[in-house]
Design an enzyme around this catalytic site. Structure first.
Site, PDB file in Angstrom:
ATOM      1  N   HIS A   5       8.746  -0.476  -4.720  1.00 35.34           N
ATOM      2  CA  HIS A   5       7.450   0.125  -5.092  1.00 35.34           C
ATOM      3  C   HIS A   5       7.129  -0.189  -6.551  1.00 35.34           C
ATOM      4  O   HIS A   5       6.852   0.708  -7.356  1.00 35.34           O
ATOM      5  CB  HIS A   5       7.492   1.640  -4.861  1.00 35.34           C
ATOM      6  CG  HIS A   5       6.128   2.242  -4.668  1.00 35.34           C
ATOM      7  ND1 HIS A   5       5.902   3.349  -3.907  1.00 35.34           N
ATOM      8  CD2 HIS A   5       4.900   1.888  -5.157  1.00 35.34           C
ATOM      9  CE1 HIS A   5       4.623   3.668  -3.924  1.00 35.34           C
ATOM     10  NE2 HIS A   5       3.982   2.794  -4.678  1.00 35.34           N
TER      11      HIS A   5
ATOM     12  N   GLU B 240      11.011   6.058   1.611  1.00 32.73           N
ATOM     13  CA  GLU B 240      11.535   5.533   0.336  1.00 32.73           C
ATOM     14  C   GLU B 240      11.882   6.629  -0.660  1.00 32.73           C
ATOM     15  O   GLU B 240      12.640   6.399  -1.602  1.00 32.73           O
ATOM     16  CB  GLU B 240      10.510   4.593  -0.307  1.00 32.73           C
ATOM     17  CG  GLU B 240       9.262   5.294  -0.804  1.00 32.73           C
ATOM     18  CD  GLU B 240       8.224   4.336  -1.376  1.00 32.73           C
ATOM     19  OE1 GLU B 240       7.754   4.588  -2.493  1.00 32.73           O
ATOM     20  OE2 GLU B 240       7.883   3.341  -0.709  1.00 32.73           O
TER      21      GLU B 240
ATOM     22  N   GLY C  60       0.818  -1.208   0.000  1.00 34.49           N
ATOM     23  CA  GLY C  60       0.000   0.000   0.000  1.00 34.49           C
ATOM     24  C   GLY C  60       0.849   1.254   0.000  1.00 34.49           C
ATOM     25  O   GLY C  60       1.264   1.755  -1.036  1.00 34.49           O
ATOM     26  N   ARG C  61       1.138   1.761   1.191  1.00 35.21           N
ATOM     27  CA  ARG C  61       2.005   2.919   1.372  1.00 35.21           C
ATOM     28  C   ARG C  61       2.918   2.643   2.562  1.00 35.21           C
ATOM     29  O   ARG C  61       2.499   2.061   3.560  1.00 35.21           O
ATOM     30  CB  ARG C  61       1.193   4.198   1.611  1.00 35.21           C
ATOM     31  CG  ARG C  61       0.488   4.744   0.375  1.00 35.21           C
ATOM     32  CD  ARG C  61       1.480   5.250  -0.668  1.00 35.21           C
ATOM     33  NE  ARG C  61       0.849   5.847  -1.844  1.00 35.21           N
ATOM     34  CZ  ARG C  61       0.535   5.193  -2.936  1.00 35.21           C
ATOM     35  NH1 ARG C  61       0.752   3.887  -3.020  1.00 35.21           N
ATOM     36  NH2 ARG C  61      -0.016   5.824  -3.964  1.00 35.21           N
TER      37      ARG C  61
END
Length: 342
Positions: free
Chosen positions: A312, A280, A250-251
């Site tokens: 990601h 990140e 997700g995040r």
């Protein structure tokens, strides 16, 4: 023939959109070569003239948007409020981010300077497939197995793998991606529990603390906002089943990274599979082979044999790339149409 080639062949047979007469201009920021190729193919069919730059949007390059009411931006860098102000001053009224989430933009500030922010949708299958892949890799000790094989150590791992059908998987967030993950998991025969503020899917919905208590794997699919930042903090990680796994596509900031490291080091958690990571920015999507990584938590996590890290990339497929570009163009055209016809 690849998906993108097939999709291109299909779209070439379509007549030009009636919106072609608009000749809308869109400035596209943070656009990689793969995205640029799709923009250059799709934009003319929609009557759009794109101005494309690989550089992320900034106050310094806001002039590239002068004359265009719409801009399209990437999700790889945070957009400063000073940049939003500069965009508004050159006439930008609509900003389409090529992502589902828009936590990299201060939406309220954008609105205060006259810019409407829109996001895009793309196939949830890209992230859902990747999530299940990470689950399988985590419970089968894939990182250690592959590393040992790479140095020609072909002995069996000391820790046996687990089968999904014997596990309970907790899905936190049951929107399009979370629901697609559950669809895939049903084929493995595992028990699924879910948590969402607005439960709309056919699953056993229970409170978050109950998800953590019951689950052998917890996977995160909620948007990142003030309420969900550090959703899994030190206290909640301590409530998880001993030896459980955390998967996050997700995040990054949904997880308290320092607390995660501590839980892994103590042995309370069995492992983690992370496609996103707090902090990140400036690391993921960059070639860091010849530079010092300053994130101590990233370095520590990558040292651990039971932690998988990827940059990601869960969303990054041919299909999703096409959806993202096409929907960003459509968003801008809809805005222009609303402005024109009120």
């Amino acid at each position: 023939m690849t998906y993108s080639e097939q999709a291109t062949a299909v779209r070439r047979t379509r007549p030009p959109s009636s919106s072609a007469v608009l000749k809308t201009g869109i400035t596209v920021y943070g656009c990689g070569q793969d995205e640029a190729a799709v923009f250059r193919e799709l934009a003319p069919r929609r009557g759009v003239v794109p101005t494309i730059t690989e550089d992320a949007v900034s106050e310094a390059n806001s002039e590239l948007a002068r004359g265009n009411r719409c801009v399209s931006v990437g999700h790889k860098a945070c957009i400063e409020n000073s940049t939003l102000l500069a965009l508004s001053r050159v006439g930008v009224e609509y900003l389409s981010t090529r992502s589902i989430g828009y936590n990299h933009i201060d939406v309220r500030y954008a609105e205060s300077v006259g810019i409407t922010v829109g996001n895009v949708s793309y196939s949830p299958d890209s992230v859902a497939d990747y999530t299940v892949m990470l689950m399988l890799m985590a419970v089968r000790n894939a990182k250690s197995t592959i590393r040992r094989a790479d140095v020609h150590d072909y002995r069996l791992h000391a820790v046996r793998g687990k089968e999904l059908r014997d596990l309970t998987v907790g899905v936190v967030g049951t929107g399009r991606i979370g629901a697609a993950v559950m669809d895939r998991l049903r084929g493995f025969g595992c028990h699924i529990v879910a948590c969402d503020r607005r439960p709309e899917t056919s699953a056993d919905h229970v409170p978050l603390d109950e998800v953590l208590r019951l689950s052998d794997i917890v996977t995160l699919h909620t948007p990142l906002n003030a309420d969900t930042r550090h959703l899994l903090n030190r206290q909640r990680l301590a409530r998880m089943k001993y030896g459980a796994f955390v998967v996050n596509t997700g995040r990054g900031a949904l997880l308290d990274t320092d607390a995660l490291v501590s839980a892994l080091e103590s042995g309370a958690l069995g492992g983690a599979a992370l496609d996103v990571l707090e902090g990140e920015e400036g690391i993921f999507y960059a070639d860091c082979r010849n530079r010092v990584i300053e994130s101590k938590s990233l370095l520590r996590l990558q040292e651990m044999p039971n932690v998988l890290i990827s940059p990601h990339t869960a969303y990054y497929t041919d299909h999703a790339l096409w959806d993202t570009v096409e929907n960003s163009i459509i968003n801008c055209l809809k805005f222009e149409g609303e402005k024109q016809y009120g």
